[in-house]
Design a protein around this motif. Structure first.
Motif, PDB file in Angstrom:
ATOM      1  N   LYS A  37      44.446  44.228  37.259  1.00  0.00           N
ATOM      2  CA  LYS A  37      43.217  45.073  37.437  1.00  0.00           C
ATOM      3  C   LYS A  37      43.062  45.548  38.715  1.00  0.00           C
ATOM      4  O   LYS A  37      42.498  46.785  38.907  1.00  0.00           O
ATOM      5  CB  LYS A  37      42.085  44.223  36.890  1.00  0.00           C
ATOM      6  CG  LYS A  37      42.209  43.884  35.272  1.00  0.00           C
ATOM      7  CD  LYS A  37      40.951  42.930  35.003  1.00  0.00           C
ATOM      8  CE  LYS A  37      40.979  43.021  33.385  1.00  0.00           C
ATOM      9  NZ  LYS A  37      41.846  42.552  32.623  1.00  0.00           N
ATOM     10  N   ILE A  38      43.317  44.886  39.682  1.00  0.00           N
ATOM     11  CA  ILE A  38      43.114  45.356  41.258  1.00  0.00           C
ATOM     12  C   ILE A  38      44.027  46.668  41.388  1.00  0.00           C
ATOM     13  O   ILE A  38      43.377  47.525  41.830  1.00  0.00           O
ATOM     14  CB  ILE A  38      43.319  44.378  42.057  1.00  0.00           C
ATOM     15  CG1 ILE A  38      42.287  43.072  42.009  1.00  0.00           C
ATOM     16  CG2 ILE A  38      43.581  45.029  43.523  1.00  0.00           C
ATOM     17  CD1 ILE A  38      42.617  42.045  43.023  1.00  0.00           C
ATOM     18  N   ILE A  39      45.058  46.769  40.993  1.00  0.00           N
ATOM     19  CA  ILE A  39      45.933  47.742  41.295  1.00  0.00           C
ATOM     20  C   ILE A  39      45.347  49.172  40.445  1.00  0.00           C
ATOM     21  O   ILE A  39      45.278  50.021  40.943  1.00  0.00           O
ATOM     22  CB  ILE A  39      47.360  47.340  40.743  1.00  0.00           C
ATOM     23  CG1 ILE A  39      48.098  46.303  41.902  1.00  0.00           C
ATOM     24  CG2 ILE A  39      48.154  48.592  40.731  1.00  0.00           C
ATOM     25  CD1 ILE A  39      49.282  45.894  41.332  1.00  0.00           C
ATOM     26  N   ALA A  40      45.183  48.590  39.030  1.00  0.00           N
ATOM     27  CA  ALA A  40      44.514  49.570  38.366  1.00  0.00           C
ATOM     28  C   ALA A  40      43.270  50.307  38.904  1.00  0.00           C
ATOM     29  O   ALA A  40      43.002  51.541  38.709  1.00  0.00           O
ATOM     30  CB  ALA A  40      44.469  49.259  36.823  1.00  0.00           C
ATOM     31  N   ASN A  41      42.257  49.593  39.384  1.00  0.00           N
ATOM     32  CA  ASN A  41      41.165  49.957  39.576  1.00  0.00           C
ATOM     33  C   ASN A  41      40.900  50.279  40.974  1.00  0.00           C
ATOM     34  O   ASN A  41      39.990  51.050  41.470  1.00  0.00           O
ATOM     35  CB  ASN A  41      39.971  48.910  39.241  1.00  0.00           C
ATOM     36  CG  ASN A  41      39.840  48.710  37.779  1.00  0.00           C
ATOM     37  OD1 ASN A  41      39.177  49.440  37.162  1.00  0.00           O
ATOM     38  ND2 ASN A  41      40.413  47.651  37.202  1.00  0.00           N
ATOM     39  N   ARG A  42      41.792  49.855  42.081  1.00  0.00           N
ATOM     40  CA  ARG A  42      41.842  49.906  43.471  1.00  0.00           C
ATOM     41  C   ARG A  42      40.183  49.886  43.964  1.00  0.00           C
ATOM     42  O   ARG A  42      39.837  51.069  44.464  1.00  0.00           O
ATOM     43  CB  ARG A  42      42.310  51.355  43.700  1.00  0.00           C
ATOM     44  CG  ARG A  42      43.901  51.573  43.405  1.00  0.00           C
ATOM     45  CD  ARG A  42      44.537  52.789  43.844  1.00  0.00           C
ATOM     46  NE  ARG A  42      46.082  52.793  43.351  1.00  0.00           N
ATOM     47  CZ  ARG A  42      46.807  52.251  44.006  1.00  0.00           C
ATOM     48  NH1 ARG A  42      46.699  51.593  45.294  1.00  0.00           N
ATOM     49  NH2 ARG A  42      48.098  52.380  43.615  1.00  0.00           N
ATOM     50  N   PRO A  43      39.883  48.747  43.918  1.00  0.00           N
ATOM     51  CA  PRO A  43      38.461  48.504  44.565  1.00  0.00           C
ATOM     52  C   PRO A  43      38.342  48.609  46.057  1.00  0.00           C
ATOM     53  O   PRO A  43      39.050  48.199  46.660  1.00  0.00           O
ATOM     54  CB  PRO A  43      37.947  47.267  44.052  1.00  0.00           C
ATOM     55  CG  PRO A  43      39.097  46.288  43.759  1.00  0.00           C
ATOM     56  CD  PRO A  43      40.349  47.525  43.153  1.00  0.00           C
ATOM     57  N   GLU A  44      37.170  49.168  46.360  1.00  0.00           N
ATOM     58  CA  GLU A  44      37.023  49.145  47.984  1.00  0.00           C
ATOM     59  C   GLU A  44      37.121  47.810  48.563  1.00  0.00           C
ATOM     60  O   GLU A  44      37.648  47.485  49.730  1.00  0.00           O
ATOM     61  CB  GLU A  44      35.796  49.879  48.382  1.00  0.00           C
ATOM     62  CG  GLU A  44      35.508  51.257  47.979  1.00  0.00           C
ATOM     63  CD  GLU A  44      34.259  51.901  48.487  1.00  0.00           C
ATOM     64  OE1 GLU A  44      33.417  50.887  49.173  1.00  0.00           O
ATOM     65  OE2 GLU A  44      34.071  52.890  48.079  1.00  0.00           O
ATOM     66  N   ASP A  45      36.589  46.695  47.966  1.00  0.00           N
ATOM     67  CA  ASP A  45      36.776  45.380  48.351  1.00  0.00           C
ATOM     68  C   ASP A  45      37.478  44.210  47.419  1.00  0.00           C
ATOM     69  O   ASP A  45      36.800  43.727  46.419  1.00  0.00           O
ATOM     70  CB  ASP A  45      35.227  44.579  48.431  1.00  0.00           C
ATOM     71  CG  ASP A  45      35.291  43.291  49.312  1.00  0.00           C
ATOM     72  OD1 ASP A  45      36.514  42.732  49.417  1.00  0.00           O
ATOM     73  OD2 ASP A  45      34.259  43.125  49.665  1.00  0.00           O
ATOM     74  N   PRO A  46      38.918  44.488  47.300  1.00  0.00           N
ATOM     75  CA  PRO A  46      39.715  43.554  46.350  1.00  0.00           C
ATOM     76  C   PRO A  46      39.177  42.017  46.292  1.00  0.00           C
ATOM     77  O   PRO A  46      39.398  41.374  45.128  1.00  0.00           O
ATOM     78  CB  PRO A  46      41.074  43.772  47.133  1.00  0.00           C
ATOM     79  CG  PRO A  46      40.845  45.120  47.830  1.00  0.00           C
ATOM     80  CD  PRO A  46      39.629  44.883  48.575  1.00  0.00           C
TER      81      PRO A  46
END
Length: 266
Positions: A37-46
């Motif tokens: 999900k982190i890779i797919a969404n690339r959030p500013e603050d993982p």
């Protein structure tokens, strides 16, 4: 004096590999899911994203447990069952899909299905999930939800009957049944379940085939055959074959979703 040790101590337990530990505790699956999900969404603050994920996971698990409890409160044959399923669906609608969205998505639905089937044989669960599970990110409609839940509840009854039937065929009470006898019963079962006819005559015929007289007829024929080289069936093997016939009749969740989309377009 002999050294006294507590039974079932950590030293007495069979050593498990790191992989087996991660699979048993479901940690590996959770970490793989959150990293995906982190890779797919690339959030500013993982890191904050990961913290929110585990917070929602704890909340989601609690909601799934409550939904499961509502569903198993009564047998699926009773009228109140439909009310309980609706309440379970409404409970899961509180699940957090993202920071701003709540609802029943594939992740929550699949977790509930696994919770309802947790006592089923692993092979049966895997085959069933291939038919009724949804994609993690998709919204699950009430019709699909109800169909999946009902299938699990009926399959639970079916598995109990399969075990009862196997024990009835285990004439020697050794946990094994003659393969020729099991094959004859399985053929009768598959023939009855394979019928797509809805007319009364076919329904009565299928009922007869699975009734005492119909089963006695095929068992009598099977036991008169030469079975001196026949192998044996275990309960696990018999259950897998019986459930294959059942699951083949379960409507694929993808087909249900396609039908709903077509209905909405019309």
């Amino acid at each position: 004096m002999a050294d006294k040790r507590k039974p079932n101590s950590a030293d007495d337990r069979p050593q498990e590999s790191d992989r087996q530990f991660l699979e048993r505790s479901n940690v590996g699956s959770c970490m793989k899911d959150v990293l995906g999900k982190i890779i797919a969404n690339r959030p500013e603050d993982p890191i904050a994203f990961m913290a929110d994920y585990f917070d929602s996971l704890e909340e989601q698990t609690s909601l799934v447990a409550r939904a499961r409890q509502l569903i198993i409160m009564t047998h699926h044959s009773r009228p109140v069952f439909d009310i309980n399923v609706r309440m379970a669906y409404e409970t899961l609608q509180k699940s957090k899909c993202s920071k701003k969205l709540h609802g029943v998505n594939g992740t929550v639905y699949n977790e509930l299905i696994r919770a309802l089937c947790r006592d089923f044989p692993t092979l049966v669960i895997n085959r069933l999930l291939r038919r009724i599970e949804c994609l993690d990110f998709e919204a699950v409609t009430y019709d699909v939800f109800k169909s999946g839940v009902f299938t699990c509840c009926v399959l639970e009854d079916y598995l109990r009957l399969v075990e009862y039937l196997f024990n009835s065929l285990d004439f020697t009470k050794t946990g094994k049944c003659d393969k020729a006898v099991c094959d004859a019963v399985l053929e009768q079962l598959k023939t009855s379940l394979a019928s797509n006819k809805t007319d009364a005559r076919k329904i009565v015929e299928s009922g007869y085939n699975l009734g005492p007289d119909g089963l006695f007829h095929v068992l009598d024929k099977a036991m008169k055959r030469d079975t001196h080289v026949s192998t044996a069936f275990t309960l696990e093997m018999f259950t897998a074959e019986c459930c294959e016939a059942f699951i083949a009749k379960v409507k694929d969740a993808r087909d249900q979703r396609s039908a709903i989309k077509v209905k909405k377009l019309r």
